[in-house]
Design an enzyme around this catalytic site. Structure first.
Site, PDB file in Angstrom:
ATOM      1  N   HIS A  44       0.860  -1.336  -0.142  1.00 53.67           N
ATOM      2  CA  HIS A  44       0.226   0.031  -0.002  1.00 53.67           C
ATOM      3  C   HIS A  44       0.913   1.118   0.136  1.00 53.67           C
ATOM      4  CE1 HIS A  44      -4.040  -1.824   1.058  1.00 53.67           C
ATOM      5  NE2 HIS A  44      -3.325  -2.847   1.156  1.00 53.67           N
ATOM      6  N   ASP A 143      -6.129   5.631   3.122  1.00 47.00           N
ATOM      7  CA  ASP A 143      -6.495   4.035   2.655  1.00 47.00           C
ATOM      8  C   ASP A 143      -7.875   3.563   3.051  1.00 47.00           C
ATOM      9  OD1 ASP A 143      -6.004   1.343   2.432  1.00 47.00           O
ATOM     10  OD2 ASP A 143      -3.823   1.872   1.958  1.00 47.00           O
ATOM     11  N   THR A 165      -5.582   0.800  -3.637  1.00 48.88           N
ATOM     12  CA  THR A 165      -4.320   0.195  -4.157  1.00 48.88           C
ATOM     13  C   THR A 165      -4.659  -1.077  -4.921  1.00 48.88           C
ATOM     14  OG1 THR A 165      -3.926  -0.764  -1.985  1.00 48.88           O
ATOM     15  CG2 THR A 165      -2.856   1.406  -2.527  1.00 48.88           C
ATOM     16  N   ALA A 355      15.122  -8.582  -3.102  1.00 42.17           N
ATOM     17  CA  ALA A 355      16.191  -8.340  -4.227  1.00 42.17           C
ATOM     18  C   ALA A 355      15.500  -6.958  -4.777  1.00 42.17           C
ATOM     19  CB  ALA A 355      15.989  -9.697  -5.362  1.00 42.17           C
ATOM     20  N   GLN A 357      13.636  -5.597  -7.185  1.00 38.39           N
ATOM     21  CA  GLN A 357      12.795  -5.996  -8.340  1.00 38.39           C
ATOM     22  C   GLN A 357      12.932  -5.341  -9.479  1.00 38.39           C
ATOM     23  OE1 GLN A 357       9.232  -7.978  -6.767  1.00 38.39           O
ATOM     24  NE2 GLN A 357       8.002  -6.638  -7.921  1.00 38.39           N
ATOM     25  N   HIS A 372       2.983 -13.716  -7.362  1.00 36.13           N
ATOM     26  CA  HIS A 372       1.923 -14.098  -6.960  1.00 36.13           C
ATOM     27  C   HIS A 372       0.797 -13.268  -7.109  1.00 36.13           C
ATOM     28  CE1 HIS A 372       3.205 -10.380  -5.066  1.00 36.13           C
ATOM     29  NE2 HIS A 372       2.429 -10.215  -4.248  1.00 36.13           N
ATOM     30  N   ASN A 376       0.747  -4.472  -7.271  1.00 37.88           N
ATOM     31  CA  ASN A 376       1.981  -3.615  -7.542  1.00 37.88           C
ATOM     32  C   ASN A 376       2.879  -4.456  -8.357  1.00 37.88           C
ATOM     33  OD1 ASN A 376       1.140  -1.535  -5.908  1.00 37.88           O
ATOM     34  ND2 ASN A 376       2.455  -2.290  -4.102  1.00 37.88           N
ATOM     35  N   GLU A 380       4.228  -3.287 -12.233  1.00 31.86           N
ATOM     36  CA  GLU A 380       5.389  -3.310 -12.512  1.00 31.86           C
ATOM     37  C   GLU A 380       5.858  -3.993 -13.824  1.00 31.86           C
ATOM     38  OE1 GLU A 380       6.614  -2.056  -8.007  1.00 31.86           O
ATOM     39  OE2 GLU A 380       6.975  -4.185  -8.794  1.00 31.86           O
ATOM     40  N   ASP A 396      -6.808 -10.506  -3.446  1.00 33.18           N
ATOM     41  CA  ASP A 396      -7.292 -10.114  -4.613  1.00 33.18           C
ATOM     42  C   ASP A 396      -6.274 -10.956  -5.699  1.00 33.18           C
ATOM     43  OD1 ASP A 396      -4.636  -9.134  -3.919  1.00 33.18           O
ATOM     44  OD2 ASP A 396      -4.965  -7.150  -5.005  1.00 33.18           O
ATOM     45  N   GLN A 397      -5.371 -11.731  -5.256  1.00 36.77           N
ATOM     46  CA  GLN A 397      -4.475 -12.236  -6.408  1.00 36.77           C
ATOM     47  C   GLN A 397      -5.176 -13.149  -7.343  1.00 36.77           C
ATOM     48  OE1 GLN A 397      -1.511 -13.791  -3.850  1.00 36.77           O
ATOM     49  NE2 GLN A 397      -1.525 -11.820  -2.576  1.00 36.77           N
TER      50      GLN A 397
END
Length: 482
Positions: A44, A143, A165, A355, A357, A372, A376, A380, A396-397
């Site tokens: 978020h 939020d 988000t 890492a 990303q 996953h 975001n 990306e 939400d995935q």
């Protein structure tokens, strides 16, 4: 090369807006001051920070409010050019025995403490009153997970706007049965499998028990029409029909603010980063997959083993980020199947916890992202033109995964009827994306959408800024009449 050109052009555009922000401001008032208050999760905070930078580039002064442990993370993501326009504001939670300051974030905390964290945040409501009173912002951007923040702002006659988000696809899917009960969802590409449906129902039952009775409906009908504006971390380039349908369902104005993507230049974190990027630079173009499942989900021992053996069977190069909850002293080598690291040799790199990303996704050797499907990460990957190998976990995935498959930028690793991952399925999908014609088609499509995103992002943000400025003007006029 294309990615580098796009990133350079984005910086140039930002600098242009920074020097000419006055076109957005009322000539009679000073720079607008905005207080941003995201939920205490990196997933978020990151989109809030992205919007904070866009607002700063357009002449706003931004206060970004969070707990000290989160602000330590945020500091690393703010370049020097924003040092005078984005100010970090500490928000302190009460001292609870089970929730020390290092746990005042969802990043890495044991899942059973998430409810305690949300409760502690609400307990700190008096602190938020003090922050509002001291800063006297022109607007609050808050939020959906802390709707009480709006009540605090409104008590000072300060307008408050939500920044969501999540994807419009997911929000459309969950609000449809609420707003149109008994009717079929009009977009069959979005669905939940039976095991996903069962888990969602269990999660909703738990959420209903934990819900604070004082929290009001964030989309209440009594809201004034002028105030019914929502910012969303998305773009019409990816979700036009779902943005329109969500608008129809809730009857609020949706203002997309573009994908929640930070600058890659802010990700440097020492020699490990350089080592990974150097290793990646020795691989062929589009030959490597990046594997990461976000900061809030931890793989079961069984899933971790099946993913490891699937990557081994695929014969594809990979960088894999493995995470464990805070307080668990686990060595990566011990968690992986016996002999795994020796067998993969220089074909793969396994790193613990984190890492870079964005640097990895923007690298020409990266040909796929095993994700996953947190929103975001999805945006990306699309923004950098990298196809996604979807392995959704929860929340939400699954809907995000179906959306990107529908867009033609992803293939999904399908679990069995019990929700288990199998190494053969992992290997097959990874190989398809890296070695086969399927992957080439996905890459062509994701690059096309990435170009569309870059064409629309500034225009969409400009429109959103126009809405915010108008809301502040209206609020100022109303206050003068009181």
């Amino acid at each position: 090369m294309l990615r580098a050109i796009l990133l350079t052009s984005q910086t140039a555009i930002a600098n242009l807006f920074l020097s000419s922000f006055s076109i957005f401001m009322d000539t009679e008032q000073s720079i607008l001051r905005v207080l941003m208050f995201p939920w205490l999760a990196y997933g978020h905070i990151s989109p809030y920070l992205t919007v904070a930078k866009k607002l700063a580039c357009r002449g706003f002064y931004v206060y970004l409010c969070s707990t000290p442990v989160n602000l330590n993370f945020i500091k690393k993501k703010i370049p020097q050019k924003y040092s005078f326009s984005i100010q970090l504001v500490e928000f302190h939670l009460p001292d609870l025995p089970e929730l020390p300051p290092s746990y005042h974030t969802t990043n890495g905390i044991p899942p059973h403490l998430n409810y305690t964290l949300k409760k502690a945040l609400k307990m700190s409501k008096p602190n938020f009153y003090k922050i509002i009173e001291n800063l006297k912002p022109n607007m609050l951007i808050y939020d959906i997970l802390q709707p009480w923040a709006k009540e605090v702002a409104n008590s000072y006659n300060i307008p408050a706007v939500m920044l969501l988000t999540f994807s419009a696809a997911m929000l459309s899917y969950i609000f449809h049965p609420v707003k149109k009960p008994g009717t079929e969802f009009p977009f069959p590409a979005l669905y939940l499998r039976e095991i996903e449906r069962q888990r969602r129902e269990e999660m909703m039952e738990k959420a209903a028990k934990e819900k604070d009775p004082d929290d009001k409906d964030p989309f209440a009908e009594e809201e004034e029409p002028m105030n019914k504006i929502i910012l969303m971390s998305t773009s019409r380039a990816t979700e036009a029909k779902y943005i329109d349908y969500f608008t129809e369902l809730i009857q609020w104005k949706i203002a997309p603010v573009g994908p929640p993507v930070q600058e890659t230049t802010n990700e440097y974190d020492g020699d490990l980063d350089d080592d990974l990027i150097d290793w990646l630079g020795k691989k062929y173009e589009n030959s490597t997959v990046f594997v990461s499942f976000g900061s809030q989900y931890f793989l079961s021992k069984e899933d971790l083993e099946e993913i490891a053996l699937g990557l081994e069977l695929s014969n594809v190069n990979f960088i894999w980020v493995v995470r464990f909850p805070k307080g668990e002293e686990v060595r990566v080598e011990e968690a992986l199947p016996e002999g795994f690291l020796e067998r993969i040799g220089d074909r793969g790199r396994v790193v613990n916890g984190w890492a870079p990303q964005l640097r990895i996704l923007s690298h020409p050797s990266t040909g796929g992202f095993v994700s996953h499907c947190g929103w975001n990460s999805v945006m990306e990957s699309i923004d950098f033109g990298v196809p996604i190998i979807a392995l959704p976990m929860h929340l939400d995935q699954p809907i995000n995964a179906r959306l990107i498959v529908e867009l033609g930028v992803a293939m999904e690793i399908v679990r069995d009827d019990e929700g288990k991952v199998h190494r053969g399925e992992v290997a097959q999908v990874v190989k398809s994306v890296i070695y086969e014609k399927t992957g080439e088609n996905l890459r062509n499509k994701v690059r096309e959408i990435s170009e569309n995103l870059n064409q629309e992002r500034e225009e969409e943000m400009d429109a959103a800024v126009g809405e915010l400025v108008q809301l502040c003007k209206t609020s100022k006029s109303n206050n003068m009449m009181l």
